[in-house]
Design an enzyme around this catalytic site. Sequence first.
Site, PDB file in Angstrom:
ATOM      1  N   ARG A  52       0.843  -1.198   0.000  1.00  0.00           N
ATOM      2  CA  ARG A  52       0.000   0.000   0.000  1.00  0.00           C
ATOM      3  C   ARG A  52       0.876   1.245   0.000  1.00  0.00           C
ATOM      4  O   ARG A  52       2.098   1.150   0.135  1.00  0.00           O
ATOM      5  CB  ARG A  52      -0.906   0.011   1.229  1.00  0.00           C
ATOM      6  CG  ARG A  52      -0.140   0.020   2.550  1.00  0.00           C
ATOM      7  CD  ARG A  52      -1.051  -0.011   3.750  1.00  0.00           C
ATOM      8  NE  ARG A  52      -1.725  -1.295   3.869  1.00  0.00           N
ATOM      9  CZ  ARG A  52      -1.185  -2.367   4.442  1.00  0.00           C
ATOM     10  NH1 ARG A  52       0.061  -2.307   4.918  1.00  0.00           N
ATOM     11  NH2 ARG A  52      -1.829  -3.486   4.519  1.00  0.00           N
ATOM     12  N   TYR A  70      11.812   8.085  15.124  1.00  0.00           N
ATOM     13  CA  TYR A  70      11.735   8.077  13.669  1.00  0.00           C
ATOM     14  C   TYR A  70      12.899   8.861  13.055  1.00  0.00           C
ATOM     15  O   TYR A  70      13.542   8.403  12.100  1.00  0.00           O
ATOM     16  CB  TYR A  70      10.400   8.689  13.234  1.00  0.00           C
ATOM     17  CG  TYR A  70      10.123   8.605  11.757  1.00  0.00           C
ATOM     18  CD1 TYR A  70       9.723   7.413  11.165  1.00  0.00           C
ATOM     19  CD2 TYR A  70      10.236   9.734  10.948  1.00  0.00           C
ATOM     20  CE1 TYR A  70       9.444   7.343   9.808  1.00  0.00           C
ATOM     21  CE2 TYR A  70       9.963   9.676   9.590  1.00  0.00           C
ATOM     22  CZ  TYR A  70       9.568   8.481   9.023  1.00  0.00           C
ATOM     23  OH  TYR A  70       9.302   8.421   7.680  1.00  0.00           O
TER      24      TYR A  70
END
Length: 451
Positions: free
Chosen positions: A223, A356
């Site tokens: 996706r 992150y």
Amino acid sequence: MADRYLSFTGTTPGRFLTRRLGLPQPSPLKRWSAEHPSLPGDRLLLTAGKSDLDLTSTNLDLTASADKPAAVVLDATGVRDVDTLAEVHAALHPVVRSVAESGRIVVLGAPLDPADHHQAAVQQALEGFTRSLGKEVGRGRTVNLVRLTDAHAAESTLRFLLSPKSAYVSGQVIEVGSAQTGGSAEVGSAQDADAASGAPAPSPYDPDRPLTGRTALVTGAARGIGEAVAETLARDGARVVVLDVPQAEQDARRVADRLGGIALALDITAPDAGERIAAALPDGIDVLVHNAGITRDRRLVNMPAERWSSVLDVNLASVLRTTDALLARGTLRRGGRIVATASIAGLAGNAGQTNYGASKAGVVGLVRSLAPRTLAEHGVTVNAVAPGFIETRMTAAVPLFIREAGRRMNSLAQGGLPVDVAETTAWLADPGSGAVNGQVVRVCGQSLLGA
């Protein structure tokens, strides 16, 4: 989610109101399509200083004159002092305003000469010039700097930057090596190596379908951005392996079936993931795209260890382990490409994303360290794309005002699309891009955050 502000500014009342209030006025970007594979108009070639390049001998269709050019290439490789730096202004000043909407300006520079501080100073000045011009030109135009010594080795890079495929790449500095380390010459040498090893040789190089005969593995491809990357590589001729976690196996198979590829359900964080990939693909791969990634945002003072470790494991540790395993086993064939996904969060930082940001900065470190060794030992290049604000389901869930800030805080004043990351990945995966190595290219519309 649709960008309603972008749509509004395209109306007569929207243009009037935003102009009166001094608000951003983004222009819809012209992206690649089968119906419109190139930007309409001529490509104007200008020169500053005395250049040793022969750009007219390339397949780039450059011209010496154009009334409203779709692109301008300024050869400034011969700029060696402040006097010749003035020729950059003299060349571009008369034509900047005439560049077509969504047009391209590419400045060609030379590597900095450590033995000539005057040359190094003015060639470095081109970087500040390019980044500043990129923030001025508006109307969907982009400006990039390419440092090179060999025009032929840079053909795939210039073809990309002068095309609609680079719509969201601006303000970037890209270094291109010599033909001895890549470029079209490497395509032939890779085919020779394949023939010697008994492996089927890739198809002859076709710039419109450069990945014909090659196999590309894309992680996290069921996706989002990963799916767009898989689609684009397949468009360029690759046989795509769509890898994703077992929970997404149905979506992965749907993508693979549509693209004529194969699906591989596998947890990329498994300690033996690299060995399992190698066993599943005994004929090897030519392109490895590390796209799989997750976020678990929270400020450091509120971040439990599990949120930290899960992000670092998916985004960085799995990339390191898998790359090492596939190189050691020879699964990634000579002449291959590794493209990893970094982020502007790893370059500029972002509140609430210490995990992150650390993982994506780690990807940058991996690229810069591994690239020269991997090219020398395996004939494989290693590069990274660093997306900025990309319109995905994840960014659609961001609160309104933060989302709008993310969209507008770049020179193009809008968010990018997954296909923008995919097009940049496809350029780096191109067998003709062998002279591009160790680069981190931001796909961010020239974000105003970070360098």
